[in-house]
Each structure stands twice: as C-alpha cells, then as structure tokens.
Design a protein around this motif. Structure first.
Motif, PDB file in Angstrom:
ATOM      1  N   UNK A  41      45.786 -54.545  50.930  1.00 49.77           N
ATOM      2  CA  UNK A  41      44.363 -54.424  51.283  1.00 49.77           C
ATOM      3  C   UNK A  41      44.095 -52.991  51.744  1.00 49.77           C
ATOM      4  N   UNK A  42      44.810 -52.542  52.773  1.00 46.98           N
ATOM      5  CA  UNK A  42      44.746 -51.134  53.178  1.00 46.98           C
ATOM      6  C   UNK A  42      46.139 -50.559  53.001  1.00 46.98           C
ATOM      7  N   UNK A  43      46.274 -49.563  52.172  1.00 49.11           N
ATOM      8  CA  UNK A  43      47.579 -48.991  51.883  1.00 49.11           C
ATOM      9  C   UNK A  43      47.594 -48.525  50.445  1.00 49.11           C
ATOM     10  N   UNK A  44      48.695 -47.916  50.002  1.00 56.45           N
ATOM     11  CA  UNK A  44      48.733 -47.311  48.667  1.00 56.45           C
ATOM     12  C   UNK A  44      48.316 -48.280  47.550  1.00 56.45           C
ATOM     13  N   UNK A  45      47.321 -47.886  46.781  1.00 53.78           N
ATOM     14  CA  UNK A  45      46.882 -48.694  45.650  1.00 53.78           C
ATOM     15  C   UNK A  45      46.043 -49.891  46.026  1.00 53.78           C
ATOM     16  N   UNK A  46      45.736 -50.040  47.305  1.00 56.32           N
ATOM     17  CA  UNK A  46      44.982 -51.201  47.762  1.00 56.32           C
ATOM     18  C   UNK A  46      43.482 -50.988  47.708  1.00 56.32           C
ATOM     19  N   UNK A  47      42.763 -51.953  48.286  1.00 57.22           N
ATOM     20  CA  UNK A  47      41.305 -51.869  48.299  1.00 57.22           C
ATOM     21  C   UNK A  47      40.860 -50.585  49.007  1.00 57.22           C
ATOM     22  N   UNK A  48      41.571 -50.253  50.075  1.00 50.87           N
ATOM     23  CA  UNK A  48      41.388 -48.965  50.749  1.00 50.87           C
ATOM     24  C   UNK A  48      42.716 -48.237  50.618  1.00 50.87           C
ATOM     25  N   UNK A  49      42.826 -47.411  49.607  1.00 47.47           N
ATOM     26  CA  UNK A  49      44.108 -46.783  49.291  1.00 47.47           C
ATOM     27  C   UNK A  49      44.356 -45.603  50.220  1.00 47.47           C
ATOM     28  N   UNK A  50      45.413 -45.727  51.018  1.00 46.62           N
ATOM     29  CA  UNK A  50      45.724 -44.708  52.029  1.00 46.62           C
ATOM     30  C   UNK A  50      47.210 -44.770  52.324  1.00 46.62           C
ATOM     31  N   UNK A  51      47.706 -43.827  53.101  1.00 44.59           N
ATOM     32  CA  UNK A  51      49.153 -43.652  53.218  1.00 44.59           C
ATOM     33  C   UNK A  51      49.652 -43.636  54.656  1.00 44.59           C
ATOM     34  N   UNK A  52      48.743 -43.843  55.602  1.00 46.68           N
ATOM     35  CA  UNK A  52      49.139 -43.778  57.010  1.00 46.68           C
ATOM     36  C   UNK A  52      49.453 -45.144  57.605  1.00 46.68           C
ATOM     37  N   UNK A  53      48.985 -46.207  56.955  1.00 45.51           N
ATOM     38  CA  UNK A  53      49.241 -47.585  57.398  1.00 45.51           C
ATOM     39  C   UNK A  53      49.286 -48.484  56.173  1.00 45.51           C
ATOM     40  N   UNK A  54      49.755 -49.714  56.375  1.00 47.19           N
ATOM     41  CA  UNK A  54      49.609 -50.749  55.351  1.00 47.19           C
ATOM     42  C   UNK A  54      49.166 -52.038  56.037  1.00 47.19           C
ATOM     43  N   UNK A  55      48.193 -52.692  55.425  1.00 50.59           N
ATOM     44  CA  UNK A  55      47.734 -54.006  55.878  1.00 50.59           C
ATOM     45  C   UNK A  55      47.531 -54.847  54.632  1.00 50.59           C
ATOM     46  N   UNK A  56      48.213 -55.979  54.568  1.00 51.29           N
ATOM     47  CA  UNK A  56      48.115 -56.821  53.385  1.00 51.29           C
ATOM     48  C   UNK A  56      48.809 -58.137  53.635  1.00 51.29           C
ATOM     49  N   UNK A  57      49.232 -58.785  52.561  1.00 53.92           N
ATOM     50  CA  UNK A  57      49.872 -60.092  52.723  1.00 53.92           C
ATOM     51  C   UNK A  57      50.891 -60.331  51.618  1.00 53.92           C
ATOM     52  N   UNK A  58      51.816 -61.224  51.907  1.00 56.68           N
ATOM     53  CA  UNK A  58      52.778 -61.685  50.919  1.00 56.68           C
ATOM     54  C   UNK A  58      52.452 -63.112  50.555  1.00 56.68           C
ATOM     55  N   UNK A  59      52.668 -63.420  49.283  1.00 52.90           N
ATOM     56  CA  UNK A  59      52.390 -64.753  48.757  1.00 52.90           C
ATOM     57  C   UNK A  59      53.607 -65.173  47.940  1.00 52.90           C
ATOM     58  N   UNK A  60      54.218 -66.270  48.342  1.00 55.98           N
ATOM     59  CA  UNK A  60      55.395 -66.788  47.633  1.00 55.98           C
ATOM     60  C   UNK A  60      55.099 -68.183  47.109  1.00 55.98           C
ATOM     61  N   UNK A  61      55.503 -68.452  45.888  1.00 55.80           N
ATOM     62  CA  UNK A  61      55.426 -69.809  45.346  1.00 55.80           C
ATOM     63  C   UNK A  61      56.355 -70.714  46.153  1.00 55.80           C
ATOM     64  N   UNK A  62      56.127 -72.035  46.093  1.00 58.03           N
ATOM     65  CA  UNK A  62      57.059 -72.939  46.772  1.00 58.03           C
ATOM     66  C   UNK A  62      58.499 -72.699  46.301  1.00 58.03           C
TER      67      UNK A  62
END
Ligand SMILES: [Fe+2]
Length: 196
Positions: A111-132
């Motif tokens: 979400x926030x971080x490289x290649x994300x909705x807000x692409x930046x390099x000082x932090x990362x905010x996002x999520x992991x999604x794993x199948x069962x």
C-alpha cells in the motif's frame, strides 16, 4: 504535486490505530509509531506494480469475515477492499521450507512502499495474504517489522515454537531475525509495517 487519496488517508488512520493495540508487543507498537510519523508526509514516485497474481483472488474470502465488523479490523477490511485496484502486488520466490506451490498460494499487497499505491522508499505498509494450508518460507531482512493479524495465522521466529497472535494481535520481528508464517484451514491475512 502528489495528493494522497482520501481512501488511503483513511486506511493509514485505521491501520495506525490497529498498530497501537495493547495486544501487540511493545517493540511492535514502538516501530509503528515511527512508521506512521513518516507517513504523515505523503510521498509517491508514481511507480506501480500493476501485475496481479493468482492469490489476489483470495482477498475477498479473506476480508469477508470482517466486513460486517464494527471494530477497527472491520474498518481496515472495508478500506482494503476500496484500495484494491491501486494496490501494488508482489511475491517472494526464494527462501527455505516454503510449502509446495507457496509462490502461487501467496501474495503481498504493497500500500505504501516501493511499487505500491503510494510508492516510496522510507517505509512499507501493506499486508500478506496466504491461501489455506500454505507455509511461507523462512526469510530475513535488515529492517525490523511489525504485524497485526486480520485472521487466524501462525508465526515462527528463529527456531522457536509456532504461535498465533490472535485476531487484532501482532508480533515484532527484530532486524535480520529469521521468521516465517503459515495459514491453517482459512486464508491468512496480516498487515505489516517496516521502517526502512
Ligand atoms: Fe518478513
């Protein structure tokens, strides 16, 4: 000049509260304070990871149990759904002990971080999604990270025992410490933040 979308602004506010929860270890909460202070300053270089991966299709089923929830977890889930078209997706393809097909069975939403909705390099905010029934490989990275769980899920740090922090609970991975996660019978969905 870059202007942050109101849905993203809302997500950051909601996530900031989730990372303040008493259920998190102190170190996770402290890290998050520093991450969200940086996020007070919007920043985007416009680089987007536009590619979608098979595991992205699990997002709805992972969010579904929370959509009617009036807590911050529900608010986070509903806001992630709003952000979905702008999320930058990525996958890990290396590391030891990942379950068979783990590459197809997981995805990370930046979400926030490289290649994300807000692409930046000082932090990362996002999520992991794993199948069962997916075990994510052992891995490590220099930045410390904090997690908040939006589902059931098990985590392991170094060669310790697996543990489930519980819905709304979380954990803190110190710098360069080996860690892993795995899902049970339902998808694993967990927010993370890192200070780079
Ligand atoms: Fe990690």
């Amino acid at each position: 000049m870059y202007q942050r979308h109101q849905n993203l602004e809302h997500f950051i506010r909601v996530a900031r509260n989730l990372f303040r929860a008493r259920a998190l270890p102190d170190a996770a909460r402290q890290l998050a304070v520093a991450v969200f202070e940086r996020l007070d300053q919007p920043s985007d270089d416009g680089k987007r990871n536009n590619e979608r991966y098979p595991a992205c299709d699990l997002l709805d089923s992972a969010l579904a149990p929370l959509l009617g929830d009036s807590s911050g977890l529900g608010e986070a889930a509903r806001t992630i759904k709003l952000l979905e078209p702008a999320i930058g997706w990525q996958r890990r393809t290396s590391g030891m002990y990942g379950s068979k097909d783990y590459i197809e069975n997981h995805v990370h939403g930046m979400i926030c971080g490289p290649g994300g909705m807000e692409s930046r390099y000082d932090v990362q905010l996002g999520f992991s999604l794993l199948a069962p029934a997916t075990r994510y490989p052992d891995h490590q990275h220099p930045p410390e990270e904090a997690y908040v769980l939006l589902s059931a899920g098990a985590f392991r740090q170094r060669d310790g025992d697996w543990f489930d922090p519980g819905l709304g609970g979380g954990l803190h991975n110190p710098r360069n410490a080996v860690h892993a996660m795995r899902s049970g019978t339902t998808p694993l969905l967990a927010l993370w933040c890192l200070l780079i």
